[in-house]
Every structure is written in structure tokens, then in C-alpha cells.
Design a protein around this motif. Structure first.
Motif, mmCIF file in Angstrom:
data_model
loop_
_atom_site.group_PDB
_atom_site.id
_atom_site.type_symbol
_atom_site.label_atom_id
_atom_site.label_comp_id
_atom_site.label_asym_id
_atom_site.label_seq_id
_atom_site.Cartn_x
_atom_site.Cartn_y
_atom_site.Cartn_z
ATOM 1 N N ARG A 65 0.835 -1.213 0.000
ATOM 2 C CA ARG A 65 0.000 0.000 0.000
ATOM 3 C C ARG A 65 0.866 1.258 0.000
ATOM 4 N NH1 ARG A 65 -2.196 0.689 5.621
ATOM 5 N NH2 ARG A 65 0.003 1.260 5.835
ATOM 6 N N LEU A 69 1.207 4.411 -2.726
ATOM 7 C CA LEU A 69 1.004 5.807 -2.337
ATOM 8 C C LEU A 69 2.224 6.657 -2.681
ATOM 9 C CD1 LEU A 69 -0.755 5.229 1.107
ATOM 10 C CD2 LEU A 69 -1.814 6.120 -0.977
ATOM 11 N N ASP A 93 -9.211 -0.509 6.028
ATOM 12 C CA ASP A 93 -8.201 0.505 5.737
ATOM 13 C C ASP A 93 -8.875 1.639 4.959
ATOM 14 O OD1 ASP A 93 -5.910 1.935 5.276
ATOM 15 O OD2 ASP A 93 -4.889 0.370 4.122
ATOM 16 N N PHE A 96 -6.930 4.336 2.875
ATOM 17 C CA PHE A 96 -6.438 3.884 1.576
ATOM 18 C C PHE A 96 -7.593 3.733 0.593
ATOM 19 C CE2 PHE A 96 -4.891 0.282 -1.210
ATOM 20 C CZ PHE A 96 -3.993 1.054 -1.931
#
Length: 250
Positions: A65, A69, A93, A96
């Protein structure tokens, strides 16, 4: 803030061909199933056939993740992945999930199951992937998202028209060059090259005809006679597919 477009798929749904189209646009940083490393390498849920692990790739969910990002800090990102790699914890999450533009790709489960069993007759119910897709989609809708759903058969029937509609839905301009594929295989496909032979060799999306669909049904019936578990999987996943298909763009 750059876009991050996630195409949540199930195996053998034509998702790699979709990814190829997105790569050929030339304006996106594309990642190929990054979360497979969490499912198959970090958590070791099952050993994936035809998978050559890249030791430099982040392996756990948080690391993957965060990699996506970071990449989005520099350019718009597109990645395609399987919902079963990240469910159910991805729904927790929220920071996200809220950062992503979500899309789902589906294919007639009869065709997808037939194709998967050819490559791996030991495929699990989880790996068929359509149930996880529906639960993922449903969870996102309940959280206030409005994910796009696209059917692979429609992409094959009218690649330019269907992709134009899809791009508009996810906020991308039309790019005609996306349909003229280069001959070089993307570097990050090498790790799973055994799964993507036809896409690697193709120069574009192969059209589909009614005769293709009829042959597909006959081949499924023949293969399921030898392996009845295929029918069990079809019966299990059909309703989840039908619910997703009700939201399809076209």
C-alpha cells in the motif's frame, strides 16, 4: 493529488489485457497485481503456480500500500489486482480505500472457471475470486463509494467504445494509442509470465463472436464432465457475478 485507479478483478477475467490497454495510454504509472505478494508470499495462503517471486518487491499489505502511495506522489497510478488478495482487511483501511478510484472487471464465470482450471486444476474456491469481488464491491458501496463495473465481453465486442465509457467514468481522457500495443512485454509481467502468454503475444484485444461464446459453453461442459468440481464452483459464484453484472456500465 494524483489519481490512483484500482481495477479489482478475478482471475482469467481479461484483466491483464485491460492492464495492457492502460499501460499503452502512456500517462499512467502501472503496477501488476502488487497485492499478490501479501497473499502468496507474505501470508502464504497457498503456493501460486507459475510465479517467480521478485525479492525486491514489498511483500506485506502495508508495504505494498505504501509503495503505491509513494508512486502516486510522482504520477497518476493504475494497478490491477484481485479482490481476494485484500479482502476483508482492505475495507478496514478506509484511508487507503478512500484514496482510490475503484473499478471492477468481471467475466462470465463459466469462461473464467474453464480458463483457470486449465492452468491450475487445484485452484481453490477463494481463488476463483468472484465472491470476494462482490463482497468487496458491496463493502465499498456501503461505505459511500460508487465503483465502476465493466464486463470483459463488452470490452472485446467494442474495445474503443467500451474503454471510452470506462475512461470517462474514472476521469481519464480518451487515448487512441492505447489500442496499438507495443511488442515488448512489461517488465513486471515476467514474474507471472506463465499466466499471460496470449496477451504478451497479441497486438490488441481479440474480438468476441457468438460462435466463440457457444464454443466456450461446449468446452466447459466437456471439461466439467471430467472434473465435476467446475460445476460446483460455477453454481457457487454465478449469483455473485449476476449481482455485480447488474451494476455494469454496459
Amino acid at each position: 493529488m494524483n489519481k490512483i485507479i484500482a481495477l479489482w478483478s478475478h482471475p482469467r477475467s481479461m484483466s491483464t489485457a485491460m492492464e495492457r490497454v492502460m499501460r499503452e495510454r502512456g500517462d499512467l504509472d502501472c503496477a501488476h497485481e502488487p497485492f499478490m505478494y501479501d497473499y502468496y508470499v507474505h501470508r502464504k495462503v497457498r503456493e501460486m503456480p507459475h510465479f517467480d517471486v521478485d525479492p525486491t518487491h514489498p511483500q506485506d499489505y502495508a508495504g505494498i500500500r505504501d509503495m503505491l502511495l509513494r508512486r502516486a506522489d510522482k504520477a497518476p497510478v493504475f494497478f490491477k489486482d484481485m479482490s481476494y488478495y485484500v479482502m476483508p482487511h482492505v475495507l478496514e483501511d478506509t484511508s487507503f480505500s478512500d484514496r482510490l478510484i475503484h473499478a471492477f472487471l468481471i467475466r462470465d464465470p463459466q469462461a473464467a472457471i474453464l480458463s483457470y482450471f486449465k492452468l491450475d486444476p487445484n485452484v481453490t474456491r477463494d481463488e476463483i475470486g468472484i465472491e470476494a469481488q462482490w463482497l468487496h464491491f458491496k463493502g465499498l458501496r456501503e461505505a459511500g463509494h460508487h465503483p465502476v463495473v465493466i464486463r470483459s465481453e463488452e470490452v472485446r465486442r467494442d474495445p474503443k467504445g467500451t474503454m471510452s465509457t470506462f475512461w470517462k467514468a474514472v476521469g481519464l481522457p480518451y487515448r487512441d494509442e492505447a489500442f496499438d500495443w507495443s511488442t515488448e512485454m512489461p517488465k513486471d509481467w515476467e514474474q507471472v509470465g506463465g499466466w499471460h502468454g496470449q496477451v504478451v503475444e497479441s497486438q490488441g484485444i481479440r474480438p468476441i463472436t457468438s460462435a466463440d461464446l457457444e464454443r466456450q459453453k461446449l468446452k466447459f461442459d466437456e471439461a466439467a464432465s471430467a472434473n465435476p468440481r467446475m460445476r460446483d464452483e460455477l453454481e457457487h459464484h454465478q449469483s455473485f457475478y449476476d449481482q455485480l453484472a447488474a451494476f455494469a456500465l454496459c
